[in-house]
Design an enzyme around this catalytic site. Structure first.
Site, PDB file in Angstrom:
ATOM      1  N   ALA A 168      43.868  54.775 -22.133  1.00  0.00           N
ATOM      2  CA  ALA A 168      44.752  55.279 -21.072  1.00  0.00           C
ATOM      3  C   ALA A 168      46.126  55.751 -21.531  1.00  0.00           C
ATOM      4  CB  ALA A 168      44.919  54.200 -20.010  1.00  0.00           C
ATOM      5  N   GLY A 169      46.622  55.243 -22.659  1.00  0.00           N
ATOM      6  CA  GLY A 169      48.014  55.527 -23.029  1.00  0.00           C
ATOM      7  C   GLY A 169      48.265  56.989 -23.325  1.00  0.00           C
ATOM      8  N   GLY A 220      49.219  59.404 -18.255  1.00  0.00           N
ATOM      9  CA  GLY A 220      49.307  60.559 -17.361  1.00  0.00           C
ATOM     10  C   GLY A 220      48.066  60.681 -16.475  1.00  0.00           C
ATOM     11  N   ASP A 246      39.283  59.412 -22.552  1.00  0.00           N
ATOM     12  CA  ASP A 246      40.128  60.497 -23.065  1.00  0.00           C
ATOM     13  C   ASP A 246      40.407  60.104 -24.518  1.00  0.00           C
ATOM     14  OD1 ASP A 246      41.703  62.720 -23.227  1.00  0.00           O
ATOM     15  OD2 ASP A 246      43.399  61.858 -22.165  1.00  0.00           O
ATOM     16  N   CYS A 294      41.571  66.393 -26.324  1.00  0.00           N
ATOM     17  CA  CYS A 294      42.485  67.547 -26.333  1.00  0.00           C
ATOM     18  C   CYS A 294      42.247  68.287 -27.648  1.00  0.00           C
ATOM     19  CB  CYS A 294      43.940  67.149 -26.133  1.00  0.00           C
ATOM     20  SG  CYS A 294      44.553  65.974 -27.315  1.00  0.00           S
TER      21      CYS A 294
HETATM   22  C1  LIG Z   1      44.323  61.142 -26.022  1.00  0.00           C
HETATM   23  S1  LIG Z   1      45.176  59.690 -25.814  1.00  0.00           S
HETATM   24  C2  LIG Z   1      44.924  59.353 -24.106  1.00  0.00           C
HETATM   25  C3  LIG Z   1      45.884  60.110 -23.229  1.00  0.00           C
HETATM   26  C4  LIG Z   1      45.877  59.575 -21.814  1.00  0.00           C
HETATM   27  N1  LIG Z   1      44.582  59.629 -21.210  1.00  0.00           N
HETATM   28  C5  LIG Z   1      46.851  60.310 -20.927  1.00  0.00           C
HETATM   29  O1  LIG Z   1      46.453  61.218 -20.214  1.00  0.00           O
HETATM   30  O2  LIG Z   1      48.036  59.974 -20.952  1.00  0.00           O
HETATM   31  C6  LIG Z   1      44.124  58.541 -26.570  1.00  0.00           C
HETATM   32  C7  LIG Z   1      44.593  57.111 -26.451  1.00  0.00           C
HETATM   33  O3  LIG Z   1      43.545  56.278 -26.968  1.00  0.00           O
HETATM   34  C8  LIG Z   1      44.122  55.155 -27.553  1.00  0.00           C
HETATM   35  N2  LIG Z   1      43.115  54.507 -28.400  1.00  0.00           N
HETATM   36  C9  LIG Z   1      42.828  54.733 -29.704  1.00  0.00           C
HETATM   37  N3  LIG Z   1      41.838  53.927 -30.107  1.00  0.00           N
HETATM   38  C10 LIG Z   1      41.482  53.192 -29.024  1.00  0.00           C
HETATM   39  C11 LIG Z   1      40.533  52.160 -28.816  1.00  0.00           C
HETATM   40  N4  LIG Z   1      39.736  51.742 -29.805  1.00  0.00           N
HETATM   41  N5  LIG Z   1      40.459  51.604 -27.596  1.00  0.00           N
HETATM   42  C12 LIG Z   1      41.257  52.009 -26.589  1.00  0.00           C
HETATM   43  N6  LIG Z   1      42.193  52.966 -26.733  1.00  0.00           N
HETATM   44  C13 LIG Z   1      42.290  53.546 -27.940  1.00  0.00           C
HETATM   45  C14 LIG Z   1      45.335  55.735 -28.283  1.00  0.00           C
HETATM   46  O4  LIG Z   1      46.260  54.714 -28.555  1.00  0.00           O
HETATM   47  C15 LIG Z   1      45.827  56.749 -27.261  1.00  0.00           C
HETATM   48  O5  LIG Z   1      46.790  56.168 -26.438  1.00  0.00           O
END
Ligand SMILES: C[S@@+](CC[C@H](N)C(=O)[O-])C[C@H]1O[C@@H](n2cnc3c(N)ncnc32)[C@H](O)[C@@H]1O
Length: 520
Positions: free
Chosen positions: A314-315, A318, A383, A436
């Site tokens: 989620a991070g 957005g 995502d 993305c």
């Molecule tokens: C593309 S970003 C997501 C953007 C978010 N959906 C938004 O719209 O703000 C991918 C996210 O996946 C997280 N991530 C990476 N590996 C992960 C894992 N094993 N489990 C959960 N989250 C993970 C990253 O830290 C990052 O915040």
């Protein structure tokens, strides 16, 4: 070769090139990046800030969008100077491959043997001469001053000599010069300043999504242009009209509403953090493509009464916040999972306008989520972390920091996350797999490897779902089953979305439905 945005022929350039673009482009009223020679003092503040930012990116692998605001603030740059420094940093970073090739033609030493600080000054100077609305003498003199100030007299002499030679010709001449003897993707890589592997990846993705390889230069050009800041008016909290009015009033910006997402408000400029709606979490900065991904997932058909949606990665939140707005109106709650504690905090901040009943933020590895919560959710968004090749407009340095070998680890992670999402979704529910990036290895290949031989899954036609909800129903989103957005066609980041439905138990699995053709 012909290059978009340039005149043809290699004529000597006129002292002032009226075709020069500020790079901020499309007819908004308040574009204020025109900037001439600011002062006769040795250290021009905007250029000095740009130099420092570029050095931090080069030396420390810092992100331009993170270091630049602090430097601008510390130097107390006014709005116009800040816009100039931003354009100089972002543009120089994007086009540094092109500029390095020009330096290579004009220097008797290999660029790798030159002092990196000198190379930074040269790239900045060339960008001002060939791409920005800066008089040649101002670009040369200020860069010579900067070199004298930050480096020493020797390099300043070289800056003077090289930049003066650059001013003797226009962009078109230099593009012909650096691509001389090259063809195809090699020439495109040079001219448009992309590592060659990215040019190939974008070409393959274009063709796989039904577009013509001849559209590649237009795509490369579009990815070199800055993206407008787009806001998302979070459903149920503020309308797009209200948000646009606030932006026009308090940011003195021109606005236009989205063509794809009815939550989108595109700004001509201004700092959106100054808006109360953004501060309070009623709206957030979010590309229209990202908005569309969340909205399409929410619009996909599912069976049964819905209770829970999960955002697995989620991070910074957005999409969670947009989903939360939609979920609230349907009496559904959202669980937002994020592996990084810092980014989980960002998700909490993004969703602060919603109660805990609507959004619950968890910190954990998304790969474990399905095992811990099997069949928990009606809709799951993955995502996935990705190469980011679809958002190069916003991340000017990204193309230089990534390599094709990074993809191997990423695609393994993406597959694990998708598998976990498919465990998390209940029968009849839908998983949205998004990146993305348009890179085929991160998009359709991840999906097709995962759904292969699974008779309990079906891939839905994502563009068909999107067509039902986009603002301009005439907008061509390309063929399904995957939704692949493009900056040149859609004006968005190059987001990808696949919708995968887990069949309900009453449906007899038909093997043929999952027999997708896997392209090797
Ligand atoms: C593309 S970003 C997501 C953007 C978010 N959906 C938004 O719209 O703000 C991918 C996210 O996946 C997280 N991530 C990476 N590996 C992960 C894992 N094993 N489990 C959960 N989250 C993970 C990253 O830290 C990052 O915040």
């Amino acid at each position: 070769m012909k290059h978009p945005g340039t005149s043809s022929g290699g004529k000597p350039r006129t002292p002032r090139n009226p075709a020069k673009s500020t790079g901020t482009g499309r007819n908004f009223r308040n574009s204020r990046t025109g900037y001439a020679y600011r002062s006769k003092t040795r250290r021009d503040p905007a250029r000095d800030v740009a130099f420092q930012a570029l050095r931090r990116v080069d030396q420390d692998h810092a992100y331009a969008n993170l270091v630049l605001p602090g430097l601008i603030e510390r130097a107390r740059l006014h709005r116009r100077d800040a816009a100039f420094a931003t354009e100089l940093v972002y543009g120089t970073l994007r086009l540094q491959g092109r500029y390095d090739a020009i330096i290579g033609l004009l220097s008797d030493r290999d660029i790798a043997a030159l002092d990196p600080e000198l190379v930074t000054v040269l790239r900045m100077g060339i960008h001002q001469i060939l791409q920005m609305r800066v008089e040649d003498y101002a670009a040369v003199d200020t860069m010579v001053d900067l070199a004298r100030d930050r480096l020493s007299a020797g390099p300043a002499g070289m800056v003077n000599a090289v930049l003066r030679k650059v001013t003797e010709h226009d962009l078109s001449y230099w593009l012909d010069a650096i691509t001389s003897g090259l063809t195809g993707e090699k020439a495109l890589s040079r001219a448009f300043s992309y590592p060659e592997w990215i040019v190939w990846a974008l070409r393959d993705a274009l063709v796989a999504t039904g577009r013509d390889a001849g559209e590649l230069p237009g795509l490369l050009h579009a990815q070199n242009r800055p993206a407008y800041v787009t806001l998302c008016a979070r459903p149920g909290l503020i309308s797009a009209d209200e948000l646009a009015t606030a932006a026009e009033t308090y940011l003195d910006a021109d606005t236009r509403l989205g063509e794809l997402s009815d939550c989108a408000v595109v700004l001509s400029g201004g700092d959106p953090r100054r808006l109360r709606a953004v501060e309070r979490g009623l709206a957030g900065v979010e590309d229209e493509g990202s908005q569309l991904v969340a909205k399409v997932l929410a619009a996909a058909p599912v069976t049964g009464v819905e209770r829970t949606w999960v955002d697995l990665c989620a991070g910074p939140g957005g999409k969670t916040a947009l989903l939360a707005g939609l979920a609230r109106s349907r009496d559904v709650s959202v669980i937002a999972n994020e592996v990084s504690p810092h980014r989980a905090e960002l998700v909490r901040d993004s969703t602060k306008a919603f109660t805990d009943q609507i959004v619950q933020v968890l910190q954990g590895d998304g790969r474990d989520f399905g095992g811990l919560h099997p069949g928990k959710a009606d809709r799951v968004l993955v995502d996935a972390p990705c190469s980011g090749l679809g958002s190069l407009r916003r991340r000017p340095e990204a193309r230089w920091n990534k390599s094709a070998t990074d993809l191997k680890d990423l695609t393994a992670l993406q597959q694990d996350l998708l598998r976990s999402a498919l465990e998390t979704v209940k029968p009849g529910g839908v998983v949205g797999y998004a990146t993305c990036s348009p890179h085929l290895a991160e998009t359709r290949q991840v999906v097709e490897t995962t759904v292969k031989n699974r008779a309990d899954l079906r891939v839905l036609d994502a563009p068909a779902v999107a067509r039902e909800i986009i603002v301009n129903s005439e907008h061509d989103l390309g063929p399904g089953p995957y939704l692949q957005l493009w900056p040149d066609r859609d004006g968005t980041d190059a987001m990808f979305l696949a919708l995968i439905q887990k069949k309900s138990p009453t449906e007899a699995p038909k093997q043929s439905e999952t027999d997708l053709e896997i392209r090797q």
